[in-house]
Design an enzyme around this catalytic site. Structure first.
Site, PDB file in Angstrom:
ATOM      1  N   ASN A 129       0.958  -1.226  -0.003  1.00 42.71           N
ATOM      2  CA  ASN A 129       0.022  -0.036   0.014  1.00 42.71           C
ATOM      3  C   ASN A 129       1.011   1.298   0.002  1.00 42.71           C
ATOM      4  OD1 ASN A 129      -2.000   1.992   0.408  1.00 42.71           O
ATOM      5  ND2 ASN A 129      -2.104   1.747   2.575  1.00 42.71           N
ATOM      6  N   TRP A 130       0.858   1.867  -1.096  1.00 41.11           N
ATOM      7  CA  TRP A 130       1.678   3.106  -1.326  1.00 41.11           C
ATOM      8  C   TRP A 130       1.397   4.336  -0.749  1.00 41.11           C
ATOM      9  CZ3 TRP A 130       3.530   2.642  -7.085  1.00 41.11           C
ATOM     10  CH2 TRP A 130       4.340   1.473  -7.261  1.00 41.11           C
TER      11      TRP A 130
ATOM     12  N   HIS B  51      -9.325   1.395   5.083  1.00 42.23           N
ATOM     13  CA  HIS B  51      -8.023   1.697   5.403  1.00 42.23           C
ATOM     14  C   HIS B  51      -8.268   2.566   6.604  1.00 42.23           C
ATOM     15  CE1 HIS B  51      -3.980   2.806   6.521  1.00 42.23           C
ATOM     16  NE2 HIS B  51      -3.515   1.555   5.782  1.00 42.23           N
TER      17      HIS B  51
ATOM     18  N   GLY C 215       2.556   2.121  10.709  1.00 45.34           N
ATOM     19  CA  GLY C 215       3.395   3.140  10.470  1.00 45.34           C
ATOM     20  C   GLY C 215       4.249   3.618  11.802  1.00 45.34           C
TER      21      GLY C 215
ATOM     22  N   GLY D 235       3.101  -1.038   4.440  1.00 48.23           N
ATOM     23  CA  GLY D 235       3.188   0.283   4.011  1.00 48.23           C
ATOM     24  C   GLY D 235       4.582   0.547   3.669  1.00 48.23           C
ATOM     25  N   GLY D 236       5.157   1.043   4.819  1.00 48.74           N
ATOM     26  CA  GLY D 236       6.494   1.633   4.673  1.00 48.74           C
ATOM     27  C   GLY D 236       7.307   0.675   3.881  1.00 48.74           C
TER      28      GLY D 236
HETATM   29  C1  PEP Z   1      -0.539   0.304   5.941  1.00 49.73           C
HETATM   30  O1  PEP Z   1      -0.484   1.338   5.649  1.00 49.73           O
HETATM   31  O2  PEP Z   1      -1.640  -0.722   5.733  1.00 49.73           O
HETATM   32  C2  PEP Z   1       0.600  -0.386   6.913  1.00 49.73           C
HETATM   33  C3  PEP Z   1       0.586  -1.478   7.222  1.00 49.73           C
HETATM   34  O3  PEP Z   1       1.660   0.357   7.089  1.00 49.73           O
HETATM   35  P1  PEP Z   1       3.004   0.147   7.646  1.00 49.73           P
HETATM   36  O4  PEP Z   1       3.275  -1.193   7.121  1.00 49.73           O
HETATM   37  O5  PEP Z   1       3.817   1.127   7.338  1.00 49.73           O
HETATM   38  O6  PEP Z   1       2.731   0.094   8.996  1.00 49.73           O
END
Ligand code: PEP
Length: 250
Positions: A11-12, A96, A174, A233-234
């Site tokens: 997920n960008w 989300h 995040g 995410g990251g």
């Molecule tokens: C997300 O945005 O769905 C997510 C899980 O982010 P991260 O991996 O950065 O915690």
């Protein structure tokens, strides 16, 4: 029990221009050429077409990060399911926590979006998860059950079986904090029980974990019996890290 193909999605969020998206895909494809997993990239709307074209002929699938429930209309700034399908987008992230928190996405709206996505033949990736306060208050299961029951309320059991669920504890997104394997397994098993009680083919539904999944912790989380993949995410912004997570999924 049916084998569930691992499902790994990046997920960008609001990251990457078209040029950066193209660079990512070109770097990713050779790194995951041999994977047996379902690999999904979720770019911002502006980079969807570029990613769709670059990945043609590969196993990589493309998901949008949101959509409106109507097919068209006076909804400035919104994008509909048929518009995504026209681009050959195959899936869509719905609910989300950032959309729930910053853009007022409600469970009631999700109950309308899910049938609209399925009607257009888009695979929904429905995100659910508790806040830190809810977890501390011992309300995790209550919150998740309420989200699932309402969000999936417009679907029959066969339709529910076509949804991918992402368990994303808000406190882990995040933040660098990850749910422990025990917490992730416990909640994903609970989600599967709720889906089973709704009459869905729960053993066939992919349930993902999301929340600071990285190459260093992915293998442990992805090995859990009820965790069938990750929403990243990251670490999904870097082709090497993302490919390492795909690798960890088998
Ligand atoms: C997300 O945005 O769905 C997510 C899980 O982010 P991260 O991996 O950065 O915690």
């Amino acid at each position: 029990m049916p084998e569930r193909t691992p499902y790994i999605a990046a997920n960008w969020k609001m990251h990457k221009t078209v040029a950066e998206a193209a660079e990512f895909v070109d770097a990713l494809l050779p790194r995951i050429a041999a994977t047996q997993c379902d690999v999904v990239v979720c770019p911002p709307f502006t980079a969807l077409a570029e990613v769709v074209e670059r990945r043609r002929g590969t196993a990589v699938r493309v998901a949008a990060q949101n959509m409106h429930e109507e097919e068209s209309g006076a909804y400035t700034g919104e994008v509909s399911a048929p518009m995504l399908v026209e681009l050959d987008v195959e899936a869509v992230v719905l609910g989300h926590s950032e959309r729930r928190q910053h853009f007022g996405e409600t469970d009631e709206a999700l109950a309308r979006k899910l049938p609209a996505a399925l009607a257009a033949d888009l695979e929904p990736i429905l995100c659910v998860g508790e806040s830190e306060a809810a977890r501390d208050a011992g309300e995790t299961e209550e919150v998740l059950e309420r989200q699932l029951q309402t969000d999936l309320g417009g679907l029959d059991s066969a339709q529910i079986s076509r949804v991918v669920i992402a368990y994303e504890p808000i406190w882990a997104i995040g933040t660098g904090r990850t749910a422990t394997p025990e917490q992730a397994q416990e909640v994903c098993a609970f989600i599967r029980d709720v889906l089973r009680m709704r009459g869905a083919a729960a053993d066939e539904i992919r349930i993902l974990y999301g929340g600071s999944m990285k190459p260093g912790n992915a293998a442990e989380l992805l090995a859990l019996p009820d965790v069938d993949g990750g929403l990243i995410g990251g670490a999904g912004l870097d082709p090497e890290d993302f490919a390492a997570i795909v690798d960890a999924a088998g």
